[in-house]
Design an enzyme around this catalytic site. Structure first.
Site, PDB file in Angstrom:
ATOM      1  N   THR A   1     -11.712 -16.059 -12.564  1.00 45.79           N
ATOM      2  CA  THR A   1     -10.440 -16.705 -12.256  1.00 45.79           C
ATOM      3  C   THR A   1     -10.279 -17.926 -13.152  1.00 45.79           C
ATOM      4  OG1 THR A   1     -11.302 -18.232 -10.591  1.00 45.79           O
ATOM      5  CG2 THR A   1     -10.706 -16.003  -9.842  1.00 45.79           C
TER       6      THR A   1
ATOM      7  N   SER B   1      -0.384 -18.151  -8.251  1.00 47.90           N
ATOM      8  CA  SER B   1      -0.636 -19.175  -9.266  1.00 47.90           C
ATOM      9  C   SER B   1       0.083 -20.470  -8.913  1.00 47.90           C
ATOM     10  CB  SER B   1      -0.181 -18.681 -10.641  1.00 47.90           C
ATOM     11  OG  SER B   1      -0.950 -17.593 -11.068  1.00 47.90           O
TER      12      SER B   1
ATOM     13  N   ASP C   1       0.569  -6.726 -12.408  1.00 50.15           N
ATOM     14  CA  ASP C   1       1.986  -6.631 -12.699  1.00 50.15           C
ATOM     15  C   ASP C   1       2.409  -7.258 -14.016  1.00 50.15           C
ATOM     16  OD1 ASP C   1       1.494  -9.203 -11.974  1.00 50.15           O
ATOM     17  OD2 ASP C   1       2.738  -9.189 -10.177  1.00 50.15           O
TER      18      ASP C   1
ATOM     19  N   HIS D   1      26.352  14.848   2.420  1.00 50.73           N
ATOM     20  CA  HIS D   1      25.594  16.059   2.107  1.00 50.73           C
ATOM     21  C   HIS D   1      25.442  16.223   0.601  1.00 50.73           C
ATOM     22  CE1 HIS D   1      27.866  16.798   5.899  1.00 50.73           C
ATOM     23  NE2 HIS D   1      26.644  17.085   6.312  1.00 50.73           N
TER      24      HIS D   1
END
Length: 598
Positions: free
Chosen positions: A514, A467, A421, A242
């Site tokens: 790309t 990659s 990222d 709790h």
């Protein structure tokens, strides 16, 4: 004077904003109705459960199965889900009673549950209660009232907390070990054992059980502020479910270190709350998510716990990991250990229909093989004892490529942050270090096909992510044409084969922003190798590198149509694609190293 008594509208607004920022968002219909809504959701999804009308009581749908058997009831405050409602079902609890969040259920609801199972034909009722004052009082009052009505009711109080070395008058708290008692008692009740025997056997088992928790963050009751505060680099050991205060706060540590500290404390013989545990003992391990840890973290902690116990000579007979008794969204974990024999394992393994009980293997965890040995790879790949004449050049080229990628790490990461990222530089640096390590310990194959195949395997294993997969596809496909010859024209065929593999499996085309936007123009320029005069190869390669660099730079004006960047608004992508920059850098490194050897 007045400013200290009456807050201005601005002060009120600031205060309200500060308070709202402290109250954690929760996906509920209302604070007041969240418990009832949760019970309804549980019953809706599980046909083996039903709710006692007018009460926060969940019962087995097949109450007639309780005839002439002992019924098991448990419960407590809500906020600990799946405890206890998730353990209602054949082979575990007959019913469970819920209170408000972190609040013991009222005795009237508990008595209603007792009456319901007795009316179904149960021969007696066992109340399984965590050792908290409110639970003891309310379940105790319901028990006394039921007995006054002539019902056979008993109660066992579970106190498995190992936190405090010298517990006070209230005693040890009831924690996740309660769930194991649900399981053992449920198996005994399903076998038709009498109430007295069930009480005696589970009480004895509870004496050989201990639990300890650690928290990385507090929890928030619905509509309220956090129950306590922890620094960003702090954790708390031994807190209650709790949010009650624990025994110590310390700096964050690794999972291995935290688990070792927890088990050391749980088994410290100088503590009055310790679990006696010695080498050769067999245990059931419960790794319990207190609510907010990721599955990844839980798996790490589980592995640490098993290894720590085995290093002490303890046999982990069974183990379960997941959310069994939570504290709302608290980021933390508790470990429960129960010393067991073959009979307790038999009860632990018994089947149950309770929705929250995991499917478990019925074999010991300690002693089993945890790995599978792959069949040895085909002999022939990189099996040469000495390096041939082309190996010196290959080694120089690879060393230059690795140095270039390591130097570019920060730049590539910065470019990648615009699209996700920010790890493009890190992944390329990781594979560069792996190749450097490989160069230091391997004979370089003289055959280009073998070299590319070896590099493909290394990239696949060490680079990771999309990659790594794309580079490995490129190298694997490029190796095929080079099996029989390595003339300049064959290298062009190999590069085309690699590009086609990347397009086939990656789904990208030139113009999609790309790495292909750097690679394809370079390979088109390398077509000149098919007709270049002797000694003219270097000029062709120089033009190819220039085309690659121009292609990489052009990606700043392209709209991403493949990869993670395709999910980002074109307005936010004003920098070149990091994958294309990396390809151009690799080709520049190849050119530099070849010039150095010319």
């Amino acid at each position: 004077m007045f400013s200290s008594t009456f807050a201005s509208p601005v002060t009120d607004a600031v205060s309200a904003l500060e308070t709202s920022e402290k109250v954690q968002k929760k996906l509920l219909n209302s604070v007041e109705g969240c418990v009832d809504d949760a019970l309804l959701g549980l019953v809706c999804l599980n046909p083996g459960l039903c709710q006692l009308q007018g009460q926060r009581v969940v019962l087995r749908s097949d109450l007639s199965s309780l005839r002439e058997r002992v019924a098991l009831l448990s419960g407590g405050g809500s906020g600990h889900e799946p405890a206890h409602m998730g353990y209602v079902g054949r082979g575990m609890l007959s019913g469970a009673v819920a209170g408000d969040v972190f609040t013991s259920p009222p005795p009237g609801s508990i008595l209603a549950a007792i009456r319901a199972v007795m009316e179904a034909g149960a021969e007696g009722v066992l109340l399984i209660v965590k050792n908290y004052t409110g639970d003891r009082l309310n379940f105790g009052l319901a028990l006394e009232r039921a007995r006054s009505e002539g019902m056979a009711v008993a109660m066992v109080i579970i106190a498995d907390d190992c936190a405090f070395t010298a517990p006070g008058k209230a005693g040890r708290r009831g924690l996740c070990g309660t769930v194991l008692i649900h399981k053992l008692a449920g198996a005994l009740a399903e076998e038709g054992r009498p109430l007295v025997e069930i009480v005696e056997r589970v009480s004895r088992a509870a004496q050989h059980m201990g639990t300890l928790g650690v928290s990385l963050s507090p929890c928030c009751l619905p509509g309220a502020c956090p129950t306590f505060t922890l620094g960003a680099d702090q954790m708390e050991l031994g807190l209650g479910i709790h949010g009650e205060v624990g025994i110590s706060r310390s700096k964050m540590a690794s999972a291995d270190e935290v688990v070792t500290m927890m088990i050391d404390h749980m088994t410290d013989s100088s503590s009055q709350s310790h679990l006696p545990l010695k080498a050769g003992d067999s245990v059931v391990l419960v790794v319990n998510n207190l609510g907010g840890l990721s599955c990844l973290e839980m798996a790490v902690v589980a592995g640490s716990a098993v290894r720590s116990l085995e290093s002490r000579g303890v046999n982990v007979a069974r183990g379960i990991s997941g959310s069994f008794m939570t504290s709302l969204e608290m980021a933390g974990v508790s470990l429960t250990l129960m010393v067991v024999d073959e009979e307790l394992l038999r009860l632990f393994d018994a089947e149950t229909a309770a929705p929250a009980w995991p499917i478990t293997g019925r074999v010991p965890l300690t002693g089993r093989s945890r790995t599978i040995q792959l069949v040895q790879e085909r002999a022939g790949a990189e099996r040469a004892d000495t390096e041939g004449p082309g190996a010196v050049l290959s080694r120089r080229v690879l060393q230059q490529v690795c140095s270039s990628l390591l130097a570019l790490q920060e730049e590539l990461d910065e470019l990648d942050r615009a699209a996700g990222d920010g790890d493009c530089g890190g992944t390329h640096a990781r594979v560069a270090r792996a190749i450097q390590e490989w160069l230091g310990g391997h004979v370089i194959p003289d055959c280009p096909a073998q070299l590319l195949s070896s590099l493909a395997g290394l990239v696949q294993e060490r680079m990771g992510g999309s990659s790594g997969a794309l580079y490995s596809l490129f190298l694997t496909a490029a190796a095929l044409p080079l099996r029989t010859q390595s003339a300049p024209a064959t290298w062009v065929d190999a590069l085309h084969a690699g590009i086609e593999a990347m397009k086939r499996y990656g789904g990208a085309e030139p113009g999609d922003r790309t790495m292909l936007d750097a690679l394809c123009p370079a390979v088109q320029e390398l077509e000149g190798l098919r007709s270049s005069p002797p000694g003219g190869e270097m000029k062709v390669l120089e033009r190819a590198v220039q085309r690659a660099e121009l292609g990489a730079e052009s990606t700043r004006d392209l709209t991403a149509r493949a990869g993670r960047a395709s999910y980002i608004s074109a307005a936010r992508l004003r920098l070149p694609d990091p994958g294309a920059i990396a390809v151009a850098a690799i080709l520049r490194a190849v050119l530099t190293s070849l010039k150095g050897g010319a």
